[in-house]
Design a protein around this motif. Sequence first.
Motif, PDB file in Angstrom:
ATOM      1  N   CYS A 179       0.679  -1.102   0.025  1.00 47.12           N
ATOM      2  CA  CYS A 179       0.128  -0.040   0.107  1.00 47.12           C
ATOM      3  C   CYS A 179       0.946   1.302  -0.165  1.00 47.12           C
ATOM      4  O   CYS A 179       0.432   2.280  -0.357  1.00 47.12           O
TER       5      CYS A 179
ATOM      6  N   LYS B  13      10.513  -7.318  10.056  1.00 45.72           N
ATOM      7  CA  LYS B  13      10.592  -5.939  10.754  1.00 45.72           C
ATOM      8  C   LYS B  13      11.940  -5.394  10.916  1.00 45.72           C
ATOM      9  O   LYS B  13      12.179  -4.685  11.959  1.00 45.72           O
TER      10      LYS B  13
ATOM     11  N   GLU C 267      -0.413   5.488   8.347  1.00 48.51           N
ATOM     12  CA  GLU C 267      -1.597   5.401   7.650  1.00 48.51           C
ATOM     13  C   GLU C 267      -1.732   6.001   6.480  1.00 48.51           C
ATOM     14  O   GLU C 267      -1.415   7.247   6.156  1.00 48.51           O
TER      15      GLU C 267
HETATM   16  N1  GSH Z   1      -3.786   0.846   8.519  1.00 49.18           N
HETATM   17  C1  GSH Z   1      -2.535   0.793   7.889  1.00 49.18           C
HETATM   18  C2  GSH Z   1      -2.519  -0.627   7.283  1.00 49.18           C
HETATM   19  C3  GSH Z   1      -1.299  -0.652   6.550  1.00 49.18           C
HETATM   20  C4  GSH Z   1      -0.952  -2.033   5.902  1.00 49.18           C
HETATM   21  O1  GSH Z   1      -1.789  -2.967   5.881  1.00 49.18           O
HETATM   22  N2  GSH Z   1       0.396  -2.348   5.537  1.00 49.18           N
HETATM   23  C5  GSH Z   1       0.694  -3.561   5.110  1.00 49.18           C
HETATM   24  C6  GSH Z   1       1.266  -3.714   3.652  1.00 49.18           C
HETATM   25  S1  GSH Z   1      -0.060  -3.094   2.487  1.00 49.18           S
HETATM   26  C7  GSH Z   1       1.725  -4.139   5.954  1.00 49.18           C
HETATM   27  O2  GSH Z   1       2.725  -3.653   6.142  1.00 49.18           O
HETATM   28  N3  GSH Z   1       1.743  -5.343   6.433  1.00 49.18           N
HETATM   29  C8  GSH Z   1       2.688  -5.872   7.193  1.00 49.18           C
HETATM   30  C9  GSH Z   1       2.002  -6.074   8.561  1.00 49.18           C
HETATM   31  O3  GSH Z   1       1.207  -5.775   9.086  1.00 49.18           O
HETATM   32  O4  GSH Z   1       2.892  -6.830   9.317  1.00 49.18           O
HETATM   33  C10 GSH Z   1      -2.731   1.989   6.781  1.00 49.18           C
HETATM   34  O5  GSH Z   1      -3.947   2.036   6.417  1.00 49.18           O
HETATM   35  O6  GSH Z   1      -1.877   2.340   6.162  1.00 49.18           O
END
Ligand code: GSH
Length: 201
Positions: A10, A35, A65
């Motif tokens: 994202c 991480k 976000e």
């Molecule tokens: N609430 C966050 C969610 C972000 C999100 O879901 N990022 C994902 C990639 S699209 C991520 O980094 N996932 C890895 C994890 O949560 O560990 C937003 O809206 O930016």
Amino acid sequence: MKLYYKPGACSLAPHIVACEANVPIGLVSVNLAEKKLDDGSDYFSISPNGYVPALDTGTGLVLTEASVVIQYIADQNPGAGLMPKAGEESRYRAQQWLAFISTEIHKSFGAFFKSGTPAETKQMSRELLAKRLSFVDKSLTGRSYLMGENFTAPDAYLFTVLSWAKHVQLDLAPYENLSRFMRSVASRPGVQQALREEGLA
Ligand SMILES: N[C@@H](CCC(=O)N[C@@H](CS)C(=O)NCC(=O)O)C(=O)O
């Protein structure tokens, strides 16, 4: 400014906004599985929830976000017109799209990418996505982009999350307006630049 990202995640949405608005940003790749950053440092010290995107604005502020990071970057160059001015009605419409994409589409894809998601949960997400995509498809009738004829920040976010459809066997072909939208956004030079910089084009 530094954008913490993973190719195609994202975080691609704020990256596209930066390219489209000619806002200079540095890119910092994150190993989401561990991480960690490339230098071995702990990503949780940057983003307490361990996800991308995170934006270090260079002013002591670190934002997370996607829907907010996108707005911060767009507001660095208001002349590019990627987010309407604060206080204008159209700003709220753009924010409505960002919130919709975040909570109704982005989050529904999450079920497919988390290991161990039960098949019924995936099926529920698939059905919800179908409803929400029909709504967006209808909203794009007679208009090139979500807000009208001009590309704006919500388009970068929609393009990013829908680019995941191919990874989860979600066929966008029945959504004619959305399919046209995806082709048109993909051909934009700013979008191509972001994809190249993430090693995706
Ligand atoms: N609430 C966050 C969610 C972000 C999100 O879901 N990022 C994902 C990639 S699209 C991520 O980094 N996932 C890895 C994890 O949560 O560990 C937003 O809206 O930016």
